[in-house]
Write an enzyme that holds these catalytic residues in place. Structure first.
Site, mmCIF file in Angstrom:
data_model
loop_
_atom_site.group_PDB
_atom_site.id
_atom_site.type_symbol
_atom_site.label_atom_id
_atom_site.label_comp_id
_atom_site.label_asym_id
_atom_site.label_seq_id
_atom_site.Cartn_x
_atom_site.Cartn_y
_atom_site.Cartn_z
ATOM 1 N N HIS A 361 39.378 39.614 40.991
ATOM 2 C CA HIS A 361 40.440 39.100 40.108
ATOM 3 C C HIS A 361 41.843 39.358 40.611
ATOM 4 C CE1 HIS A 361 37.840 38.117 36.599
ATOM 5 N NE2 HIS A 361 37.101 39.099 37.079
ATOM 6 N N LYS A 551 52.739 37.498 28.606
ATOM 7 C CA LYS A 551 51.733 38.008 29.542
ATOM 8 C C LYS A 551 52.126 39.430 29.865
ATOM 9 C CE LYS A 551 52.930 34.541 32.331
ATOM 10 N NZ LYS A 551 51.712 33.889 32.764
ATOM 11 N N ARG A 552 51.245 40.161 30.580
ATOM 12 C CA ARG A 552 51.643 41.509 30.998
ATOM 13 C C ARG A 552 52.956 41.422 31.787
ATOM 14 N NH1 ARG A 552 48.073 45.918 30.634
ATOM 15 N NH2 ARG A 552 49.729 47.054 31.671
ATOM 16 N N LYS A 557 54.814 38.411 38.232
ATOM 17 C CA LYS A 557 54.802 37.335 37.229
ATOM 18 C C LYS A 557 56.218 36.814 36.966
ATOM 19 C CE LYS A 557 50.660 39.237 34.970
ATOM 20 N NZ LYS A 557 49.643 38.164 34.940
ATOM 21 N N THR A 659 45.235 32.507 32.711
ATOM 22 C CA THR A 659 44.450 31.789 31.709
ATOM 23 C C THR A 659 45.355 31.386 30.544
ATOM 24 O OG1 THR A 659 43.763 33.973 30.957
ATOM 25 C CG2 THR A 659 42.155 32.703 32.192
ATOM 26 N N LYS A 663 45.691 27.899 27.972
ATOM 27 C CA LYS A 663 45.803 27.934 26.500
ATOM 28 C C LYS A 663 47.000 27.115 26.038
ATOM 29 C CE LYS A 663 43.697 32.446 26.845
ATOM 30 N NZ LYS A 663 43.961 33.872 27.122
HETATM 31 C C1 26V Z 1 45.788 45.608 38.670
HETATM 32 C C2 26V Z 1 46.696 46.459 39.259
HETATM 33 C C3 26V Z 1 46.297 47.856 39.468
HETATM 34 C C4 26V Z 1 47.256 48.715 40.251
HETATM 35 C C5 26V Z 1 48.663 48.238 40.438
HETATM 36 C C6 26V Z 1 48.969 46.824 40.262
HETATM 37 C C7 26V Z 1 47.949 45.967 39.600
HETATM 38 C C8 26V Z 1 48.250 44.670 39.316
HETATM 39 C C9 26V Z 1 47.344 43.836 38.714
HETATM 40 C C10 26V Z 1 46.110 44.311 38.403
HETATM 41 C C11 26V Z 1 45.192 43.335 37.756
HETATM 42 C C12 26V Z 1 43.766 43.577 37.982
HETATM 43 C C13 26V Z 1 42.877 42.460 37.731
HETATM 44 C C14 26V Z 1 43.307 41.429 36.729
HETATM 45 O O1 26V Z 1 43.515 41.711 35.575
HETATM 46 N N1 26V Z 1 43.402 40.199 37.188
HETATM 47 C C15 26V Z 1 43.692 39.043 36.355
HETATM 48 O O2 26V Z 1 42.465 38.414 36.078
HETATM 49 C C16 26V Z 1 42.604 37.239 35.306
HETATM 50 C C17 26V Z 1 41.219 36.732 34.994
HETATM 51 O O3 26V Z 1 40.573 36.335 36.159
HETATM 52 C C18 26V Z 1 43.443 36.220 36.054
HETATM 53 O O4 26V Z 1 43.621 35.089 35.236
HETATM 54 C C19 26V Z 1 44.800 36.816 36.426
HETATM 55 O O5 26V Z 1 45.513 35.912 37.230
HETATM 56 C C20 26V Z 1 44.610 38.125 37.149
HETATM 57 O O6 26V Z 1 45.856 38.787 37.368
#
Ligand code: 26V
Length: 811
Positions: A361, A551-552, A557, A659, A663
């Protein structure tokens, strides 16, 4: 027999049978009568009543899968962002009307009690919400499936905005109990940590764990569309095996007597914010192993009980790893197969690989999980041995197929550069027969970047499964107005098959339909305006363009790009008040990881900019800015149906899919976005003329970085950008602390990793293009109707069908 006095105290029994059932539940289960009942009691009584029907269907679903000997899907995820369940369950069961009617006879408003149900916020963002949409689609497609995760006592933190700053408060979603869940004390497993690996007389290897906790299953029913199937979300909670050390208690050491319990419960206490560097801690690894081990033990137990033959596991179970968080499950299954089911290593590896699939992801390097080898070894000594053994096999194979030294380094499960670390993505890749990305672009980039060498070695393993969203929650429930309008226009078939939304295509040019479509949007905007007024005292004009970025909060982003453009626009309106400006309301929402300083400063900046602009009489209400606190699933359900413009503006190549973009489009908003993640495919589906695309492509971003990108070149060439940056950096929006944004803005001058400066002019021009389109409301309505008509493909039903066919072999 009741005396006349009793009769006067007892309310008359309701004549509506459902109302009578709810009252009976209230009395028997909650222990209150109608007079004493408070809204939370009515909520619990309603849920418990609806639950009775669900339980029947739930047991039938389980029996049916069992009788057919069906292959089951297991979705392992550290996050399930399911939000509220009552409205969803009622809508899927088709019981909303009856229940509302019954409650009305009792003087209770269904909408009101739905509103006080806490959000089950067991996730951070897109990854967790995707898991929730998938659970709903699995049940709707009548596929037997279990979700496995953790029952966090405190899920995602509650966000308060104090003086413009984010403050994190614990989210106590279980404070009134949780009427949806069933604790299964009989489904409990020991999960060990630490200790040592010993050999036995039979030549077997045995892990003697140094400590152990018990994992107890807590089940929540997942109701599919039309109540066809009810699947199980099984969340684990940790208990001490010996909750009270009586020896210590009797010695007067009361705290020590309970220390084990406290330590065990800590495991399932909090959800880690996924973008916090502090997450790289021992507790996180313990959580990952805890839930992976309990889930694998449960899956293996069920399989052996039903079939008696562990070798048949891949025929009866498909386990999907939602990112690398459950990747240690690969080693755990190997351990059970070898140490407890007497399989040889090679056979165990074959069974394992045929059972697992892994979904990636994110490509952000800082987000790719790896654990310091000494920590992994101390906590999971037997798994460490197995990881070494798997690695040896993998690298042997790689060498025999011609991988060179550099490739070997990249493929290895152990990162040897610097402090040695166990790479979870490589373990998940090696241990799975399928590795998928979540949008076409993201999957291509996976092949080119993080998994380039593994992809060369196993060229058939990586595949794409573009994300989707459930239309039940994100259209039918969130936007009843639009749903009703569509039903009146094209009939109800789209409810069973969202591809039928294409029936709207011909209505896009129909001016009567356009007016109705616009009226529904306006009434959603009125509702949102009233809610924002009540929540935060904000006054906004429902006729303005509602421009929404929710969003986060993360630098990639680029909420900061949006804020800087807002500042530039503000400056322009002030300098040229005579021009024909389009009234806009800019709404922001999202949480920042507590340790993520820049993200938190972006929230503060949004609030500082909002305060200044909203108070400026020279702007004459042409521009309003607000940061909506505590963004979560329920807030999304309110904001998305009221949005005109959807901001999807990440640096190309960095958002795996997104996602929210889907929406918004489904709810009749126009997208302004970069060619990133699923935006690319959204453009392909809705047509390039029905979306506003701007900025660098992923290839151009990579190329620029390689050439040595200098943001100052862009700042010098763009007076709007330069002025906006100087205004922010010099304290125009922070007169109480003029240096507040020196660091944040300085970071743009010194590097600008996310290339805001390179994309700024294109973004600002795209925003003026949005204004132009908005001012031709007929064309705008046509475009947004076409968006609704053409985004049916982004249903999670389509996504799940693809997983089911290509990865799980269950369709
Ligand atoms: C994790 C981390 C961990 C450490 C520091 C920075 C960082 C930045 C982002 C994340 C996200 C981890 C995985 C995640 O949530 N991915 C999201 O998954 C969604 C479903 O597939 C997708 O729509 C998003 O684009 C994606 O960011």
């Amino acid at each position: 027999m009741a005396t006349s006095l009793d009769a006067s105290l007892t309310p008359a029994a309701p004549t509506n049978p459902l109302a009578a059932a709810i009252v009976a539940t209230l009395v028997q289960r909650i222990g209150k009568d109608e007079k004493a009942a408070r809204p939370h009691d009515w909520l619990a009584a309603t849920i418990l009543t609806v639950r009775n029907d669900i339980i029947q269907r739930w047991m039938e679903s389980t029996r049916d899968a069992h009788a057919k000997g069906a292959k089951r899907v297991y979705y392992l995820s550290l996050e399930f962002l399911i939000g509220r369940l009552l409205r969803d369950a009622l809508a899927n069961l088709g019981q909303t009307g009856e229940i509302a009617e019954a409650l009305k006879t009792l003087g209770v408003d269904l909408a009101e009690i739905e509103e006080i149900e806490p959000d089950a916020a067991l996730g951070n963002g897109g990854l967790g919400r995707l898991a929730a949409c998938f659970m709903e689609s699995l049940a709707s497609l009548d596929l037997p499936a279990y979700g496995y995760g953790i029952r966090y006592v405190n899920g995602m933190f509650r966000q308060r905005i104090d003086d413009g700053y984010q403050v994190e408060l614990p989210e106590n979603w279980l404070q009134h109990g949780n009427p949806w869940e069933f604790e299964r004390r009989e489904s409990a497993y020991f999960v060990g940590f630490g200790g040592e690996v010993v050999g036995t007389e039979t030549g077997h290897v045995h892990w003697k764990a140094g400590e152990a906790v018990e994992a107890i299953a807590v089940d929540t029913p997942m109701v599919g569309w039309r109540g066809k199937r009810v699947n199980t979300l099984r969340l684990w909670t940790a208990r001490a095996i010996d909750p009270l050390r009586l020896d210590r208690f009797n010695d007067g050491d009361f705290e020590g007597a309970l220390a084990g319990q406290l330590r065990a419960e800590t495991l399932t206490r909090v959800l880690y914010p996924n973008d916090s560097t502090a997450a790289g801690q021992e507790l996180r690894l313990r959580q990952e192993y805890f839930f992976s081990s309990a889930s694998i033990q449960d899956i293996v137990r069920r399989h052996v009980q039903y079939t008696g033959d562990i070798r048949l596991l891949p025929d009866k179970a498909a386990i999907q790893l939602n990112d690398t968080h459950p990747a240690v499950a690969v080693a755990e299954l190997m351990r059970l197969l070898i140490d407890f089911h007497d399989l040889g290593f090679d056979e165990a590896w074959d069974v394992t690989r045929r059972t697992f699939g892994y979904t990636n992801h994110t490509l952000l390097p800082e987000a790719l999980e790896s654990w310091p080898l000494p920590l992994f070894e101390r906590l999971l000594p037997r798994h460490m041995q197995l990881v070494y053994a798997i690695n040896a096999k993998l690298l042997r194979e790689a060498r025999s197929l011609g991988s060179d030294d550099n490739a070997i380094k990249a493929i290895s499960l152990i990162d040897e550069a610097g402090e040695r670390r166990v790479r979870m993505a490589n373990l998940a890749f090696a241990g799975s027969h399928s590795v998928n990305g979540v949008a076409a672009l993201h999957t291509d980039l996976m092949k080119q970047t993080v998994f380039a060498d593994l992809h060369r070695l196993y060229p058939d393993r990586i595949n794409n499964k573009t994300n989707g969203i459930t239309p039940r929650r994100w259209l039918f429930e969130a936007n009843p107005g639009l749903t009703g309008l569509i039903r009146d226009a094209i009939g109800p078939d789209f409810c069973n098959d969202v591809d039928r939304l294409s029936g709207l295509e011909t209505l896009a040019d129909d001016s009567a339909f356009q007016s109705k479509f616009q009226a529904v949007k306006r009434s959603n905007k009125v509702v949102l305006s009233q809610w924002l007024k009540a929540q935060m005292g904000l006054r906004i004009d429902p006729d303005a363009l509602f421009d929404v970025q929710i969003k986060r909060i993360h630098e990639y982003k680029r909420q900061l790009l949006n804020i800087i453009e807002t500042v530039a626009l503000y400056d322009q309106i002030r300098s040229h008040p005579e021009r024909d400006w389009t009234p806009r309301v800019k709404l922001f929402g999202g949480k920042a990881a507590s340790s993520y300083h820049n993200a938190k400063m972006i929230i503060k900046l949004a609030n500082d900019v909002a305060r200044r602009i909203n108070a400026d009489p020279a702007i004459g209400g042409l521009l309003k800015v607000a940061f909506v606190p505590n963004y979560n699933v329920s807030v999304a359900e309110k904001m998305i149906p009221a949005a005109d413009l959807s901001e999807q503006i990440s640096t190309a190549g960095m958002e795996a899919s997104g996602t929210g973009n889907m929406k918004f489009a489904l709810n009749g908003a126009l997208t302004i976005g970069t060619l990133d993640g699923a935006n690319v495919e959204i453009r392909d589906h809705v047509g390039a003329e029905n979306i506003v695309i701007f900025g660098l492509t992923a290839d151009q971003v990579a190329e620029k970085r390689a050439q040595g990108y200098n943001p100052r070149d862009y700042i010098e060439r763009s007076p709007e950008l330069g002025q906006a940056l100087s205004a922010i950096a010099s304290g125009v929006f922070s007169p109480d602390d003029p240096d507040r944004y020196k660091g944040l803005i300085g970071g743009l001058y010194d590097g600008d990793w996310f290339m805001l400066c390179a994309d700024f002019d294109a973004y600002a021009a795209a925003q003026r293009e949005v204004d132009r389109r908005w001012n031709d409301r007929k064309a705008w309505n046509q475009s947004t109707i076409r968006n609704v008509a053409r985004v049916g493909w982004f249903s999670s039903d389509r996504t799940i069908r693809e997983y089911a066919k290509d990865i799980w072999g269950v369709l």
